[in-house]
Design a protein around this motif. Structure first.
Motif, PDB file in Angstrom:
ATOM      1  N   ALA A 212       7.802   6.774  -6.834  1.00 33.84           N
ATOM      2  CA  ALA A 212       8.411   7.875  -6.063  1.00 33.84           C
ATOM      3  C   ALA A 212       7.859   7.951  -4.633  1.00 33.84           C
ATOM      4  N   GLU A 213       6.554   7.697  -4.468  1.00 37.34           N
ATOM      5  CA  GLU A 213       6.005   7.743  -3.102  1.00 37.34           C
ATOM      6  C   GLU A 213       6.706   6.691  -2.229  1.00 37.34           C
ATOM      7  N   ARG A 214       6.863   5.486  -2.786  1.00 35.87           N
ATOM      8  CA  ARG A 214       7.496   4.418  -1.991  1.00 35.87           C
ATOM      9  C   ARG A 214       8.952   4.767  -1.703  1.00 35.87           C
ATOM     10  N   LEU A 215       9.619   5.322  -2.705  1.00 35.51           N
ATOM     11  CA  LEU A 215      11.021   5.707  -2.512  1.00 35.51           C
ATOM     12  C   LEU A 215      11.150   6.716  -1.360  1.00 35.51           C
ATOM     13  N   LEU A 216      10.229   7.708  -1.331  1.00 39.18           N
ATOM     14  CA  LEU A 216      10.271   8.708  -0.254  1.00 39.18           C
ATOM     15  C   LEU A 216       9.984   8.055   1.097  1.00 39.18           C
ATOM     16  N   GLY A 217       9.011   7.135   1.109  1.00 41.23           N
ATOM     17  CA  GLY A 217       8.679   6.440   2.362  1.00 41.23           C
ATOM     18  C   GLY A 217       9.887   5.666   2.876  1.00 41.23           C
ATOM     19  N   ASP A 218      10.586   4.983   1.981  1.00 46.48           N
ATOM     20  CA  ASP A 218      11.767   4.201   2.383  1.00 46.48           C
ATOM     21  C   ASP A 218      12.870   5.129   2.881  1.00 46.48           C
ATOM     22  N   TRP A 219      13.054   6.231   2.147  1.00 48.00           N
ATOM     23  CA  TRP A 219      14.122   7.175   2.523  1.00 48.00           C
ATOM     24  C   TRP A 219      13.836   7.770   3.909  1.00 48.00           C
ATOM     25  N   MET A 220      12.579   8.152   4.150  1.00 50.16           N
ATOM     26  CA  MET A 220      12.259   8.743   5.463  1.00 50.16           C
ATOM     27  C   MET A 220      12.419   7.702   6.571  1.00 50.16           C
ATOM     28  N   ALA A 221      12.062   6.449   6.263  1.00 51.53           N
ATOM     29  CA  ALA A 221      12.165   5.403   7.292  1.00 51.53           C
ATOM     30  C   ALA A 221      13.632   5.120   7.625  1.00 51.53           C
ATOM     31  N   SER A 222      14.510   5.315   6.649  1.00 52.42           N
ATOM     32  CA  SER A 222      15.924   4.991   6.892  1.00 52.42           C
ATOM     33  C   SER A 222      16.659   6.139   7.582  1.00 52.42           C
TER      34      SER A 222
END
Ligand SMILES: NC(=O)c1ccc[n+]([C@@H]2O[C@H](COP(=O)([O-])OP(=O)(O)OC[C@H]3O[C@@H](n4cnc5c(N)ncnc54)[C@H](OP(=O)(O)O)[C@@H]3O)[C@@H](O)[C@H]2O)c1
Length: 337
Positions: free
Chosen positions: A48-58
């Motif tokens: 979930a942390e990585r998913l949030l990081g990817d979502w914020m970066a996009s």
């Protein structure tokens, strides 16, 4: 309002695709405007942390409108040999996964207080505040006695994340008042009891009057069905739901809005942590205020019957509550679980 991201973790229940997660997060950002969306995550919510990081970066603009709180939940098996290196490895990994320079909040959990080393561990986390890696330090699932020990040791604890709902009022038997006196904010999860305290739970497969577990339960629902049993089982749940429904009707709101308003009205409570909804549902939060007589009616209907201190049942690894926990999700330096 804080939106919880345990629901995004693959082991939590029916999987969320990345698209579904992004759509739910997009909607949550919109609902939080003109304020910022605050998300609650953890090092152990596999992926979930990585998913949030990817979502914020996009989504650059959404990144500026989003703040993520995470947790430090060391593995049970690692507690006896806890070290500064372990702490730093996990916290720096969260920072890398979330793709931020500074972690807004890290909330500290310790599975077993009979294993020493937790004050020292909190101190190693506090060093990261001084280094500017972490902005705020929180605790999670700390009862009054252990929280007092942390504060008395000089650990700057800003908040304590605990379960609080109409069904589970354990924090109101001392902890809330203590937090108010010592300036610690309570951030409360379980406000909807995984869905049991919403209109949704009348639907087939999710029946509120069946506190026994069902195969389609999310991990959250399994957790709160056990709490509902402690609170008095099917009868108590039905009475609580009926009182919520009656108040909701009076306000032209949803049961979830009333359940959250009840929690937000309690001493020291700064926020309710409500799990992200697959259906993109949002909650009114502080826009709905309950009158004292309404609170009284809700409390009369819902028995305050969950025994023991905050997180006491859950901390007992042999209890039904303890047996459904997963204790070793960090696995040292393991990649995303
Ligand atoms: N510190 C800890 O030990 C700890 C433990 C548990 C949870 N937490 C945190 O708390 C967060 C919340 O989790 P929880 O387990 O307490 O679950 P919860 O918030 O009580 O329930 C979440 C479920 O309620 C439904 N829901 C959300 N908004 C709704 C609305 N407006 N109306 C009706 N239903 C709604 C959603 O189901 P649908 O998808 O079906 O809409 C969602 O899955 C977690 O994500 C996590 O961040 C922390």
């Amino acid at each position: 309002m804080i939106r919880g991201c345990w629901q995004l973790s693959p082991g939590h229940g029916a999987g969320w695709s990345r698209e579904l997660a992004a759509a739910a997060l997009d909607r949550a950002v919109e609902a939080a405007r003109p304020g910022r969306l605050v998300l609650d995550c953890a090092d152990i919510y596999g992926g979930a942390e990585r998913l949030l990081g990817d979502w914020m970066a996009s989504r650059q603009t959404k990144r500026d409108e989003t703040v993520v709180h995470t947790k430090f939940v060391p593995d049970l098996k690692s507690l006896p040999s806890m070290s500064r290196e372990y702490v730093r490895e996990i916290v720096f990994r969260s920072r890398e996964r979330l793709r931020v320079d500074v972690l807004e909040m890290v909330q500290f959990h310790w599975w077993d207080f009979s294993i020493s080393g937790w004050i020292e561990t909190a101190d190693w986390l506090a060093e990261l505040l001084e280094e500017g890696v972490v902005r705020h330090l929180g605790a999670t699932n700390f009862g009054q006695r252990r929280l007092a020990e942390l504060l008395d040791a000089g650990i700057p604890v800003a908040s304590n994340q605990v379960q609080l709902s109409l069904l589970d009022r354990r924090p109101l038997r001392g902890l809330a008042q203590f937090c108010q006196e010592r300036g610690v904010a309570l951030l409360c999860y379980g406000t909807l009891a995984g869905g049991l305290l919403t209109d949704r739970s009348a639907e087939p497969g999710n029946e509120a009057d069946a506190p026994k577990r069902s195969a389609s339960d999310t991990r959250s629902l399994a957790k709160y069905r056990l709490i509902a049993e402690e609170a008095g089982g099917a009868t108590a749940l039905q009475r609580t739901r009926a009182a919520l429904s009656e108040a909701a009707e009076r306000h032209g709101a949803a049961m979830a809005d009333v359940a959250v308003a009840y929690v937000l009205g309690q001493p020291a409570v700064d926020a309710a942590v409500v799990g992200l909804s697959r259906r993109g549902l949002t909650v009114a939060g502080r826009k709905l205020r309950l009158q004292p007589e309404e609170v009284e009616r809700l409390e009369e209907a819902a028995p305050d019957a969950v025994p023991g201190p905050v997180y006491g049942l859950e901390r007992d690894r042999r209890s039904p509550h303890g047996r459904i926990m997963r204790y070793d999700q960090n696995a040292g330096s393991a990649p995303d679980a």
